[in-house]
Design an enzyme around this catalytic site. Sequence first.
Site, PDB file in Angstrom:
ATOM      1  N   ASP A  36       5.976 -11.753 -17.218  1.00  0.00           N
ATOM      2  CA  ASP A  36       5.182 -12.082 -18.471  1.00  0.00           C
ATOM      3  C   ASP A  36       4.357 -13.447 -18.491  1.00  0.00           C
ATOM      4  O   ASP A  36       4.310 -13.794 -19.881  1.00  0.00           O
ATOM      5  CB  ASP A  36       6.207 -11.954 -19.506  1.00  0.00           C
ATOM      6  CG  ASP A  36       7.430 -12.817 -19.401  1.00  0.00           C
ATOM      7  OD1 ASP A  36       7.435 -13.606 -18.312  1.00  0.00           O
ATOM      8  OD2 ASP A  36       8.387 -12.745 -20.095  1.00  0.00           O
ATOM      9  N   HIS A 239     -12.464 -18.305   4.249  1.00  0.00           N
ATOM     10  CA  HIS A 239     -11.599 -18.340   2.915  1.00  0.00           C
ATOM     11  C   HIS A 239     -10.345 -19.056   2.963  1.00  0.00           C
ATOM     12  O   HIS A 239      -9.538 -18.501   2.358  1.00  0.00           O
ATOM     13  CB  HIS A 239     -11.613 -16.807   2.340  1.00  0.00           C
ATOM     14  CG  HIS A 239     -12.837 -16.122   1.935  1.00  0.00           C
ATOM     15  ND1 HIS A 239     -12.956 -14.725   1.631  1.00  0.00           N
ATOM     16  CD2 HIS A 239     -14.040 -16.673   1.585  1.00  0.00           C
ATOM     17  CE1 HIS A 239     -14.392 -14.670   1.451  1.00  0.00           C
ATOM     18  NE2 HIS A 239     -14.796 -15.769   1.198  1.00  0.00           N
ATOM     19  N   ASP A 256     -15.221 -26.786  -0.544  1.00  0.00           N
ATOM     20  CA  ASP A 256     -15.995 -25.740  -1.569  1.00  0.00           C
ATOM     21  C   ASP A 256     -15.273 -25.568  -2.664  1.00  0.00           C
ATOM     22  O   ASP A 256     -14.297 -24.916  -2.716  1.00  0.00           O
ATOM     23  CB  ASP A 256     -16.069 -24.313  -0.342  1.00  0.00           C
ATOM     24  CG  ASP A 256     -16.996 -23.314  -1.196  1.00  0.00           C
ATOM     25  OD1 ASP A 256     -17.393 -23.596  -2.481  1.00  0.00           O
ATOM     26  OD2 ASP A 256     -17.283 -22.380  -0.510  1.00  0.00           O
ATOM     27  N   ASP A 267     -21.139 -23.808  -7.653  1.00  0.00           N
ATOM     28  CA  ASP A 267     -20.752 -23.375  -6.480  1.00  0.00           C
ATOM     29  C   ASP A 267     -21.467 -24.305  -5.408  1.00  0.00           C
ATOM     30  O   ASP A 267     -22.442 -24.505  -5.154  1.00  0.00           O
ATOM     31  CB  ASP A 267     -21.275 -21.967  -6.064  1.00  0.00           C
ATOM     32  CG  ASP A 267     -20.350 -21.579  -4.804  1.00  0.00           C
ATOM     33  OD1 ASP A 267     -19.503 -22.151  -4.257  1.00  0.00           O
ATOM     34  OD2 ASP A 267     -20.830 -20.286  -4.151  1.00  0.00           O
ATOM     35  N   HIS A 346     -22.001 -15.858   8.204  1.00  0.00           N
ATOM     36  CA  HIS A 346     -22.234 -15.291   6.780  1.00  0.00           C
ATOM     37  C   HIS A 346     -23.563 -15.508   6.460  1.00  0.00           C
ATOM     38  O   HIS A 346     -24.420 -15.938   7.177  1.00  0.00           O
ATOM     39  CB  HIS A 346     -21.211 -15.940   5.923  1.00  0.00           C
ATOM     40  CG  HIS A 346     -21.287 -17.450   5.773  1.00  0.00           C
ATOM     41  ND1 HIS A 346     -22.427 -18.328   5.401  1.00  0.00           N
ATOM     42  CD2 HIS A 346     -20.565 -18.692   6.261  1.00  0.00           C
ATOM     43  CE1 HIS A 346     -22.330 -19.361   5.175  1.00  0.00           C
ATOM     44  NE2 HIS A 346     -21.201 -19.873   6.181  1.00  0.00           N
ATOM     45  N   HIS A 350     -26.419 -16.518  -2.151  1.00  0.00           N
ATOM     46  CA  HIS A 350     -25.945 -15.628  -3.220  1.00  0.00           C
ATOM     47  C   HIS A 350     -26.387 -15.950  -4.524  1.00  0.00           C
ATOM     48  O   HIS A 350     -26.491 -17.277  -4.890  1.00  0.00           O
ATOM     49  CB  HIS A 350     -24.320 -15.176  -3.124  1.00  0.00           C
ATOM     50  CG  HIS A 350     -23.563 -16.343  -3.553  1.00  0.00           C
ATOM     51  ND1 HIS A 350     -23.201 -16.747  -4.664  1.00  0.00           N
ATOM     52  CD2 HIS A 350     -22.928 -16.965  -2.732  1.00  0.00           C
ATOM     53  CE1 HIS A 350     -22.303 -17.771  -4.536  1.00  0.00           C
ATOM     54  NE2 HIS A 350     -22.091 -18.308  -3.358  1.00  0.00           N
ATOM     55  N   HIS A 357     -20.203 -15.116  -7.255  1.00  0.00           N
ATOM     56  CA  HIS A 357     -21.173 -14.216  -6.415  1.00  0.00           C
ATOM     57  C   HIS A 357     -21.841 -13.271  -7.495  1.00  0.00           C
ATOM     58  O   HIS A 357     -20.815 -12.173  -7.932  1.00  0.00           O
ATOM     59  CB  HIS A 357     -20.406 -13.318  -5.220  1.00  0.00           C
ATOM     60  CG  HIS A 357     -19.777 -14.148  -4.523  1.00  0.00           C
ATOM     61  ND1 HIS A 357     -18.610 -14.089  -3.716  1.00  0.00           N
ATOM     62  CD2 HIS A 357     -20.081 -15.479  -3.936  1.00  0.00           C
ATOM     63  CE1 HIS A 357     -18.356 -14.851  -2.669  1.00  0.00           C
ATOM     64  NE2 HIS A 357     -19.209 -15.946  -3.032  1.00  0.00           N
ATOM     65  N   GLU A 376     -26.424 -22.048   1.543  1.00  0.00           N
ATOM     66  CA  GLU A 376     -25.015 -22.566   2.265  1.00  0.00           C
ATOM     67  C   GLU A 376     -24.994 -22.250   3.670  1.00  0.00           C
ATOM     68  O   GLU A 376     -23.868 -21.638   3.987  1.00  0.00           O
ATOM     69  CB  GLU A 376     -23.958 -21.932   1.544  1.00  0.00           C
ATOM     70  CG  GLU A 376     -23.907 -20.515   1.122  1.00  0.00           C
ATOM     71  CD  GLU A 376     -22.572 -20.103   0.134  1.00  0.00           C
ATOM     72  OE1 GLU A 376     -21.383 -20.450   0.798  1.00  0.00           O
ATOM     73  OE2 GLU A 376     -22.728 -19.651  -0.868  1.00  0.00           O
ATOM     74  N   TYR A 380     -19.459 -23.108  12.459  1.00  0.00           N
ATOM     75  CA  TYR A 380     -17.904 -23.244  12.510  1.00  0.00           C
ATOM     76  C   TYR A 380     -17.487 -23.009  13.944  1.00  0.00           C
ATOM     77  O   TYR A 380     -17.862 -21.733  14.540  1.00  0.00           O
ATOM     78  CB  TYR A 380     -17.308 -22.193  11.716  1.00  0.00           C
ATOM     79  CG  TYR A 380     -18.129 -22.007  10.220  1.00  0.00           C
ATOM     80  CD1 TYR A 380     -17.413 -22.829   9.067  1.00  0.00           C
ATOM     81  CD2 TYR A 380     -19.252 -21.135  10.049  1.00  0.00           C
ATOM     82  CE1 TYR A 380     -18.021 -22.794   8.022  1.00  0.00           C
ATOM     83  CE2 TYR A 380     -19.650 -21.182   8.876  1.00  0.00           C
ATOM     84  CZ  TYR A 380     -19.344 -21.928   7.748  1.00  0.00           C
ATOM     85  OH  TYR A 380     -19.765 -21.757   6.540  1.00  0.00           O
ATOM     86  N   ARG A 398     -20.141 -26.686   6.371  1.00  0.00           N
ATOM     87  CA  ARG A 398     -21.149 -26.092   5.511  1.00  0.00           C
ATOM     88  C   ARG A 398     -21.601 -26.931   4.292  1.00  0.00           C
ATOM     89  O   ARG A 398     -20.905 -27.814   3.983  1.00  0.00           O
ATOM     90  CB  ARG A 398     -20.394 -25.006   4.796  1.00  0.00           C
ATOM     91  CG  ARG A 398     -21.098 -24.192   3.790  1.00  0.00           C
ATOM     92  CD  ARG A 398     -20.477 -22.970   3.405  1.00  0.00           C
ATOM     93  NE  ARG A 398     -19.252 -22.903   2.696  1.00  0.00           N
ATOM     94  CZ  ARG A 398     -18.218 -22.504   3.346  1.00  0.00           C
ATOM     95  NH1 ARG A 398     -17.993 -22.254   4.549  1.00  0.00           N
ATOM     96  NH2 ARG A 398     -16.975 -22.778   2.474  1.00  0.00           N
ATOM     97  N   GLU A 400     -23.663 -26.605   0.801  1.00  0.00           N
ATOM     98  CA  GLU A 400     -23.995 -25.539  -0.230  1.00  0.00           C
ATOM     99  C   GLU A 400     -24.559 -26.361  -1.376  1.00  0.00           C
ATOM    100  O   GLU A 400     -23.746 -27.101  -2.161  1.00  0.00           O
ATOM    101  CB  GLU A 400     -22.799 -24.879  -0.465  1.00  0.00           C
ATOM    102  CG  GLU A 400     -23.044 -23.906  -1.627  1.00  0.00           C
ATOM    103  CD  GLU A 400     -21.818 -22.823  -1.933  1.00  0.00           C
ATOM    104  OE1 GLU A 400     -20.471 -23.297  -1.445  1.00  0.00           O
ATOM    105  OE2 GLU A 400     -22.104 -21.640  -2.383  1.00  0.00           O
TER     106      GLU A 400
HETATM  107  N1  GLY Z   1     -17.240 -20.621  -3.033  1.00  0.00           N
HETATM  108  C1  GLY Z   1     -17.672 -19.244  -2.647  1.00  0.00           C
HETATM  109  C2  GLY Z   1     -19.008 -19.274  -2.099  1.00  0.00           C
HETATM  110  O1  GLY Z   1     -19.291 -20.158  -1.587  1.00  0.00           O
HETATM  111  O2  GLY Z   1     -19.415 -18.220  -1.797  1.00  0.00           O
HETATM  112 MN    MN Z   2     -21.321 -19.884  -2.381  1.00  0.00          MN
HETATM  113 MN    MN Z   3     -18.894 -21.919  -2.431  1.00  0.00          MN
END
Ligand code: GLY
Ligand code: MN
Ligand code: MN
Length: 430
Positions: A36, A239, A256, A267, A346, A350, A357, A376, A380, A398, A400
């Site tokens: 709860d 992730h 990130d 983001d 990747h 986005h 996203h 981004e 890697y 990365r 971004e």
């Molecule tokens: N933080 C999620 C992405 O970069 O897509």
């Molecule tokens: Mn992103």
């Molecule tokens: Mn991100």
Amino acid sequence: MELNELKRRRLALISRMPRNSVAILSSANKNYRTKDVENPYRQNSDFLYITGLSEPNLINLIFKENEKINSILFRDNTSEYEMVWDGTRIDNDTVQKMYDFTEVHRYNDCKDKILDFIKNKDSLFIESGLNNELDSFIQEQISNSGKNNRKNFSFPNQIIALHSLTQNLRLIKSKYEIKLIKDAAKVSIKAHKEAMKKSKPGMYEYELDAEIKYIFNKNNMHYAYMSIVGSGNNACTLHYVKNESLLKDKDLVLIDAAAENQGYASDITRTFPVNGKFTKEQAEIYDIVLRSQEKAIEFIKPGVTWDEVHKVTVSEISKGLIELNLLTDKYEDVIKNESYKDFFMHKTGHWLGLDVHDVGEYENILFKPGMVITVEPGIYINYLNNNVDEKWKGIGIRIEDDVLVTENGSEVITLDLPKSRHEIESLCNQ
Ligand code: GLY
Ligand code: MN
Ligand code: MN
């Protein structure tokens, strides 16, 4: 929430609905962390977009009749129980005025009223999975509709997913929305700078995460998504959210993390040396990622597609990896066989908005002014990769940024957060 903005959105929704149709939107349920114990409430993004309200247990009906937009809300005033445990919410009369609803009814009356409002309409726009009771009720009506046992009543014979309309509306951001994203970005930038300044060997990833969250919360914002604070090889786990490792001298740390402001996400990713100084190998990889990111951003303007932007980053990253002998095939073969995916697996970015996203299709869409995207690219080099020299292993980078498509090109919303090696090193050493 500005009333004009709400009116604009409702009008835009209605103008995309066919004649004699109705849309039903449901709020998100409360969400529980354990039995709860509630998580912070987060409204369903479509519901927030169309109603401006961030509360559970609501249904909104919207349709046009005699050239007038009707927006009907089902909502209960604060119960005695809620008054004691949760406090008093604004009352329905105030909600009606503040958010410009045509009518507000008690939630318990929604089934009868919904039937009244949707009878003899041709199409119904609705999203299932948000309100189980409503879903069952609609399902029941669909089953009953064939039985023809109700006089002067016909249930819409076309049921259409609401997101087929909202995703296109939400793709182009208004000035109001852009301001919210920019304010979220400002706070996120502050947080990233603080993390760079605080970082030193011997700290833990969660300590940097805490610095970041502190700045979000201090500015009355929330994280838009779970922060990734990945040092060393953890940066190669796309992730990674455990954020539990020790920051080691000579490692990089990829962060990130970004804030959400009144539902709107930013983001941002930056990667920097834990000790404030890039090693030679880290610098070489960093410069490839940065070049690819900058080239992609330069390329963005109305009329361009995601596919074209992705080709820019892929091309720069492939060339860079070939130069460093991390990829040994000819450029044409690297592109054809997609062997760059061993290191850049990747997409380039986005849509960004109420969802990190954000909604919207990716194929065959030309960029238009008002769209907000992330750019981004990353490289890697996982220690599990047996095909690379030891010296590269554990480098994950990365970069971004958030980018607004403008009439003439683009504007980098996150421009104030440094990304050249020199600027990053000097921030880390402050
Ligand atoms: N933080 C999620 C992405 O970069 O897509
Ligand atoms: Mn992103
Ligand atoms: Mn991100």
